[in-house]
Each structure stands twice: as C-alpha cells, then as structure tokens.
Write a protein that holds these residues in place. Structure first.
Motif, PDB file in Angstrom:
ATOM      1  N   SER A  73       0.857  -1.183   0.000  1.00 22.42           N
ATOM      2  CA  SER A  73       0.000   0.000   0.000  1.00 22.42           C
ATOM      3  C   SER A  73       0.896   1.238   0.000  1.00 22.42           C
ATOM      4  O   SER A  73       2.070   1.179   0.359  1.00 22.42           O
ATOM      5  CB  SER A  73      -0.916  -0.010   1.225  1.00 22.42           C
ATOM      6  N   GLN A  74       0.334   2.372  -0.392  1.00 25.03           N
ATOM      7  CA  GLN A  74       1.122   3.600  -0.498  1.00 25.03           C
ATOM      8  C   GLN A  74       1.693   4.003   0.868  1.00 25.03           C
ATOM      9  O   GLN A  74       2.834   4.440   0.964  1.00 25.03           O
ATOM     10  CB  GLN A  74       0.261   4.745  -1.080  1.00 25.03           C
ATOM     11  N   GLN A  75       0.924   3.843   1.923  1.00 25.30           N
ATOM     12  CA  GLN A  75       1.376   4.221   3.262  1.00 25.30           C
ATOM     13  C   GLN A  75       2.572   3.357   3.697  1.00 25.30           C
ATOM     14  O   GLN A  75       3.562   3.878   4.214  1.00 25.30           O
ATOM     15  CB  GLN A  75       0.218   4.069   4.252  1.00 25.30           C
ATOM     16  N   VAL A  76       2.490   2.049   3.476  1.00 26.59           N
ATOM     17  CA  VAL A  76       3.588   1.152   3.839  1.00 26.59           C
ATOM     18  C   VAL A  76       4.806   1.439   2.961  1.00 26.59           C
ATOM     19  O   VAL A  76       5.947   1.445   3.436  1.00 26.59           O
ATOM     20  CB  VAL A  76       3.156  -0.325   3.724  1.00 26.59           C
ATOM     21  N   TYR A  77       4.568   1.730   1.673  1.00 25.60           N
ATOM     22  CA  TYR A  77       5.656   2.046   0.758  1.00 25.60           C
ATOM     23  C   TYR A  77       6.406   3.298   1.222  1.00 25.60           C
ATOM     24  O   TYR A  77       7.636   3.318   1.253  1.00 25.60           O
ATOM     25  CB  TYR A  77       5.094   2.244  -0.655  1.00 25.60           C
ATOM     26  N   ASN A  78       5.659   4.330   1.604  1.00 25.49           N
ATOM     27  CA  ASN A  78       6.285   5.572   2.071  1.00 25.49           C
ATOM     28  C   ASN A  78       7.090   5.330   3.352  1.00 25.49           C
ATOM     29  O   ASN A  78       8.195   5.862   3.517  1.00 25.49           O
ATOM     30  CB  ASN A  78       5.234   6.655   2.305  1.00 25.49           C
ATOM     31  N   ALA A  79       6.557   4.522   4.266  1.00 29.61           N
ATOM     32  CA  ALA A  79       7.267   4.224   5.505  1.00 29.61           C
ATOM     33  C   ALA A  79       8.527   3.403   5.217  1.00 29.61           C
ATOM     34  O   ALA A  79       9.567   3.610   5.862  1.00 29.61           O
ATOM     35  CB  ALA A  79       6.361   3.476   6.469  1.00 29.61           C
ATOM     36  N   LEU A  80       8.461   2.517   4.248  1.00 29.72           N
ATOM     37  CA  LEU A  80       9.615   1.700   3.881  1.00 29.72           C
ATOM     38  C   LEU A  80      10.716   2.566   3.263  1.00 29.72           C
ATOM     39  O   LEU A  80      11.891   2.423   3.592  1.00 29.72           O
ATOM     40  CB  LEU A  80       9.175   0.604   2.910  1.00 29.72           C
ATOM     41  N   VAL A  81      10.327   3.483   2.395  1.00 30.95           N
ATOM     42  CA  VAL A  81      11.302   4.360   1.745  1.00 30.95           C
ATOM     43  C   VAL A  81      11.911   5.336   2.751  1.00 30.95           C
ATOM     44  O   VAL A  81      13.117   5.608   2.717  1.00 30.95           O
ATOM     45  CB  VAL A  81      10.651   5.116   0.560  1.00 30.95           C
ATOM     46  N   SER A  82      11.109   5.823   3.687  1.00 28.24           N
ATOM     47  CA  SER A  82      11.631   6.771   4.678  1.00 28.24           C
ATOM     48  C   SER A  82      12.537   6.087   5.702  1.00 28.24           C
ATOM     49  O   SER A  82      13.344   6.749   6.342  1.00 28.24           O
ATOM     50  CB  SER A  82      10.481   7.471   5.394  1.00 28.24           C
ATOM     51  N   GLY A  83      12.416   4.786   5.863  1.00 32.92           N
ATOM     52  CA  GLY A  83      13.295   4.061   6.771  1.00 32.92           C
ATOM     53  C   GLY A  83      12.651   3.666   8.077  1.00 32.92           C
ATOM     54  O   GLY A  83      13.311   3.073   8.930  1.00 32.92           O
TER      55      GLY A  83
END
Length: 179
Positions: free
Chosen positions: A109-119
């Motif tokens: 999901s976009q939220q999990v993707y953003n959290a993964l990219v941010s670290g």
C-alpha cells in the motif's frame, strides 16, 4: 633344570649361579601368568586413549550445543518476525529489492511504501515470504543474527560518495524512483 639356552650359557660362563637362574625363571613364569609385562606402558596407553576420546567427545558435544543454540536463536527470531509483522501491507505500489542475488518484487500500500522508503519500516525474510517490520525490532533482530533483514533504508546510509569530476554530481537520484 635350565629352560633356555641363554641361561645355560650364562651358567657355563659363571656369570649367574643356579639359585639366581631359578629365581629369574620363576619370575618370568609368574609375569606370564599374571600378565604384568609392560603393565605400566599399557596403562599409560589406555589412559592416553581415554583422554583423547574424552577430548574428542567434548569437542563434538560443544559443536552440537552450538548448533542447538543457533537453531533456537533462529526459531526465536522467526517467532518475533511472525508476531510483530505488519499484516495490512497489500496494495498496488510495487517495491523491488534484492534477495539472494535475485530481484524480488512485492506489492505494498502507499502508506507502507512511504514508511519503507523513509526508513521507519524494513523488509525481513519470513521463511518463504517477506514481512514488513518496525525499525526498532529489526535492529534487535540484526544484533542477534545477521541475514534476516533484507531492506533497511537508513537516512545515514543514503549519503553517497561522489567524484569531484562527475558532471552529474549535483543531480541526486531518489531512492523511490519508479521507472
């Protein structure tokens, strides 16, 4: 009276008397009957063999113990991953990463993707699948045993060294670039 030729020769030469020859003969027969020939050497060899076997057994036991401890540690890490993984990760955004020299793709999901990219989230290996975990848990797992954390986007690790003569040094490539 004298049973072997050497004793007979020693008697004829006068080096040994009859009494001494009988005593030596009886002593030899007694040693043969009781098995006291080189008793100390045999005992030493047996003790040495026991010590070697004991050392070998201790080394094997230590190796088995280490394997059992490693297996228990792996099991506890897998249990931690199963308990703390984020369950609602399915989505439309594809995220690619490397696992065992192969490029893998998961849809998040976009939220999990953003959290993964941010670290703030990491990807860990969960036996045959992959799991998203909080960063604090991933650090604890990584301290215990290496190899479970596949993707860890730290803000500190994103600093790339650049060549001074590189004409594209001013252009930074983002980590979340989609082709």
């Amino acid at each position: 009276m004298v049973k072997n030729a050497l004793q007979a020769q020693l008697l004829k030469a006068g080096l040994v008397d009859n009494k001494k020859a009988k005593k030596l003969t009886k002593q030899a027969q007694h040693e043969q009957r009781t098995g006291q020939n080189d008793d100390a050497e045999i005992k030493a060899k047996i003790d040495q063999a026991k010590q070697e076997k004991l050392a070998k057994d201790q080394a094997l036991n230590q190796e088995k113990q280490n394997l059992l401890e490693e297996k228990a540690l792996k099991a506890s890490i897998i249990q931690m991953i199963k308990q703390h993984k984020i369950k609602e990760t399915d989505g439309d955004v594809a995220y690619q990463f490397i696992d065992e020299n192969k490029i893998k793709k998961v849809y998040l999901s976009q939220q999990v993707y953003n959290a993964l990219v941010s670290g703030s989230l990491v990807i860990a290996k969960d036996q045959e699948s992959y799991a998203c975990l909080p960063k604090a848990l991933a650090e604890r797992i990584d301290q215990k045993m290496q190899g479970f954390i596949l993707v860890n986007n730290n803000a500190e690790n994103n600093d790339q060294t650049t060549d001074e003569e590189d004409p594209y040094a001013a252009y930074v490539i983002p980590d979340d670039l989609m082709w």
